[in-house]
Design a protein around this motif. Sequence first.
Motif, PDB file in Angstrom:
ATOM      1  N   TRP A   1       0.839  -1.201   0.000  1.00  0.00           N
ATOM      2  CA  TRP A   1       0.000   0.000   0.000  1.00  0.00           C
ATOM      3  C   TRP A   1       0.875   1.252   0.000  1.00  0.00           C
ATOM      4  CZ3 TRP A   1      -0.421   4.300   2.966  1.00  0.00           C
ATOM      5  CH2 TRP A   1      -1.503   5.128   2.706  1.00  0.00           C
ATOM      6  N   LEU A   2       1.917   1.278   0.822  1.00  0.00           N
ATOM      7  CA  LEU A   2       2.810   2.433   0.901  1.00  0.00           C
ATOM      8  C   LEU A   2       3.469   2.713  -0.450  1.00  0.00           C
ATOM      9  CD1 LEU A   2       4.271   4.583   2.661  1.00  0.00           C
ATOM     10  CD2 LEU A   2       5.996   2.841   3.119  1.00  0.00           C
ATOM     11  N   VAL A   3       3.944   1.672  -1.112  1.00  0.00           N
ATOM     12  CA  VAL A   3       4.582   1.844  -2.420  1.00  0.00           C
ATOM     13  C   VAL A   3       3.567   2.360  -3.440  1.00  0.00           C
ATOM     14  CG1 VAL A   3       5.681   0.613  -4.341  1.00  0.00           C
ATOM     15  CG2 VAL A   3       6.400   0.156  -1.983  1.00  0.00           C
ATOM     16  N   ALA A   4       2.367   1.797  -3.455  1.00  0.00           N
ATOM     17  CA  ALA A   4       1.336   2.255  -4.387  1.00  0.00           C
ATOM     18  C   ALA A   4       0.964   3.712  -4.124  1.00  0.00           C
ATOM     19  CB  ALA A   4       0.101   1.358  -4.275  1.00  0.00           C
ATOM     20  N   PHE A   5       0.862   4.083  -2.864  1.00  0.00           N
ATOM     21  CA  PHE A   5       0.548   5.472  -2.494  1.00  0.00           C
ATOM     22  C   PHE A   5       1.651   6.409  -2.959  1.00  0.00           C
ATOM     23  CE2 PHE A   5       0.822   9.041   0.478  1.00  0.00           C
ATOM     24  CZ  PHE A   5      -0.449   9.571   0.338  1.00  0.00           C
TER      25      PHE A   5
ATOM     26  N   SER B   1       1.278   9.383  -5.679  1.00  0.00           N
ATOM     27  CA  SER B   1       1.592  10.757  -5.277  1.00  0.00           C
ATOM     28  C   SER B   1       2.587  11.402  -6.227  1.00  0.00           C
ATOM     29  CB  SER B   1       2.144  10.777  -3.849  1.00  0.00           C
ATOM     30  OG  SER B   1       1.179  10.310  -2.941  1.00  0.00           O
ATOM     31  N   VAL B   2       3.569  10.654  -6.673  1.00  0.00           N
ATOM     32  CA  VAL B   2       4.596  11.192  -7.572  1.00  0.00           C
ATOM     33  C   VAL B   2       3.988  11.531  -8.935  1.00  0.00           C
ATOM     34  CG1 VAL B   2       6.689  10.585  -8.868  1.00  0.00           C
ATOM     35  CG2 VAL B   2       6.541  10.102  -6.431  1.00  0.00           C
TER      36      VAL B   2
END
Length: 63
Positions: A51-55, A59-60
């Motif tokens: 989830w953190l990587v996808a977020f 965002s980028v």
Amino acid sequence: MQELKQQGWFKSSHSNNNCVEVTQLSPGVIGVRNSDQPGNELHLTPAAFAWLVAFARESVTHL
């Protein structure tokens, strides 16, 4: 608390040495830390890390 053994910290190949490092601490725990302050770590489940990587990717793309 059980001590977790790290397998080695990894940086992104796109890094300029200012980045996040990750390691697998156990089958259900991924360690995440700032390469500038390696003494502080987050311990995440694989689902939370995904989830953190996808977020971060999302965002980028919106910058």
